[in-house]
Enzyme design. Structure first.
Site, PDB file in Angstrom:
ATOM      1  N   ARG A  81       0.835  -1.200   0.000  1.00 44.59           N
ATOM      2  CA  ARG A  81       0.000   0.000   0.000  1.00 44.59           C
ATOM      3  C   ARG A  81       0.871   1.251   0.000  1.00 44.59           C
ATOM      4  NH1 ARG A  81      -4.516  -0.152   4.506  1.00 44.59           N
ATOM      5  NH2 ARG A  81      -2.793   0.569   5.794  1.00 44.59           N
ATOM      6  N   LYS A 183      -2.809   6.347   1.469  1.00 44.04           N
ATOM      7  CA  LYS A 183      -2.666   6.830   2.847  1.00 44.04           C
ATOM      8  C   LYS A 183      -1.789   8.082   2.836  1.00 44.04           C
ATOM      9  CE  LYS A 183      -2.867   4.367   7.175  1.00 44.04           C
ATOM     10  NZ  LYS A 183      -4.323   4.294   7.410  1.00 44.04           N
ATOM     11  N   GLU A 219     -16.494   5.799   4.079  1.00 42.10           N
ATOM     12  CA  GLU A 219     -15.854   5.316   5.296  1.00 42.10           C
ATOM     13  C   GLU A 219     -15.816   6.429   6.323  1.00 42.10           C
ATOM     14  OE1 GLU A 219     -11.612   4.546   5.102  1.00 42.10           O
ATOM     15  OE2 GLU A 219     -11.481   5.524   3.157  1.00 42.10           O
TER      16      GLU A 219
END
Ligand SMILES: *Cc1c(COP(=O)(O)O)cnc(C)c1O
Length: 340
Positions: A81, A183, A219
């Site tokens: 990620r 992220k 989310e």
């Protein structure tokens, strides 16, 4: 020898540990990477990260298992990620193999700070990368630092996992085709206003809807949703602007392959939420925090699981995944990396 900390009363805040890892990217390549005792980062005032927020991070934990081993949970997925985050922010990719080596080095060097089994505390690892050279015209930096430090954190739920109350946010978290799936620090900077406002109004978290139509559930600021239907199916929202949580992906695997449940990963309309039996937020920090109530502009959705405890399916998922992480249950192939 274990550091003398009051493990079960630790909060979620930074405690400096002895060693951290640093690697530098210069002239088109990464340095070897090494441990350092120096926790200070010295930068030019014009660094890319300070001017244009060119930075991404990761978060994972090291645990002491029942039989005294120190392990991490699927760190290869954090490495992958981080590669995706770096690529999207025009930063050089920090190779997965080096990332995993850094995980091993940082934990080994700070072994005394891995909380004992049963304390509920864990060692939280924070890998991050940023543009370190001067940038004034808008473009990617030429030089970067990859760092990883660790800090012991307390049990997320002190005295049991009480369900939380969240609200539907009037602010958006991520644009379609934006950076919601990586992220990036920037996703967090712009969510601070909404979370401070939510807390002031008595809510624990924001539920973000899709920015384009505001009809689908995305989310929260830092955790994915997992829902359970009244007939026992697990449903998780699908969207290109949701951050792919490793906890959520692992819970879905557990539900399907270990607990034999049906799992649906699909767009979830907000108007379906009132029909679900259970709702939880999933991420590394809490694994699952149960949601008891969702506030939507004067209307309340009260989940049938209530405000006293986790719903039965959420609980089963939680117990199974934490059992795997803590070495009480067998792990699927490749999920646990032992630190020697
Ligand atoms: C980190 C993060 C999560 C949780 O991901 P995990 O890999 O499970 O820790 C969920 N949503 C956002 C926005 C995140 O930044």
């Amino acid at each position: 020898m274990s550091a003398n900390l009051d493990w079960s009363n630790l909060g979620f805040s930074y405690i400096k540990t002895p060693y951290r890892y640093v690697a530098r990217f210069k002239d088109g390549k990464w340095s070897d990477g090494e441990l350092t005792a120096d926790d200070k980062v010295v930068l030019t005032e014009c660094a890319g990260v300070l001017q244009y927020a060119q930075t991404a991070f990761e978060g994972l934990k090291a645990y002491m298992t029942k039989d005294g081993k120190i392990v991490t949970f699927r760190p290869d997925l954090n490495a992958e990620r981080m590669e995706q985050s770096a690529a999207r922010l025009e930063m050089p990719v920090f190779p997965k193999e080096k990332f995993l080596e850094a995980v091993d080095m940082v934990i080994s060097a700070n072994k005394d700070y891995v909380p004992p089994y049963g304390s509920g505390a864990t060692l939280y690892l924070r890998p991050f990368m940023f543009g370190s050279s001067a940038v004034i015209g808008v473009k990617p930096a030429q030089e970067y630092e990859f760092r990883m430090f660790c800090t012991p954190v307390g049990p997320y739920f002190k005295g049991g996992a009480k369900p939380i109350t969240i609200r539907v946010s009037d602010y958006d978290r991520a644009a379609p085709r934006g950076t919601g799936h990586i992220k990036a620090g920037l996703n967090y900077a712009m969510s601070l206003y909404a979370i401070v406002d939510a807390h002031e109004k008595g809510f624990d978290e924001n539920m973000y809807l899709d920015a384009a139509t505001r009809t689908y559930v995305e989310e929260t600021g830092g955790a994915n949703f997992i829902f359970v239907t009244k007939d026992g199916k697990v449903v998780t929202p699908k969207s290109d602007s949701i951050l792919p949580s490793i906890t959520r992906r692992s819970l879905c695997y557990v539900a399907e392959n270990i607990l034999g449940m049906t799992v649906e990963h699909r767009p979830v309309r907000f108007d379906e939420v009132k029909d679900f039996a259970e709702c939880g937020l999933c991420g590394t920090a809490a694994v699952i925090s149960p949601v008891g109530k969702i506030y939507d502009h004067g209307k309340e959705i009260c989940l049938p699981s209530g405000m006293e405890e986790m719903g039965p399916v959420t609980k089963k998922l939680y117990d199974t995944l934490t059992g795997i992480q803590m070495g009480r249950l067998p792990a699927p192939e490749g999920w646990i990396r032992e630190i020697k």
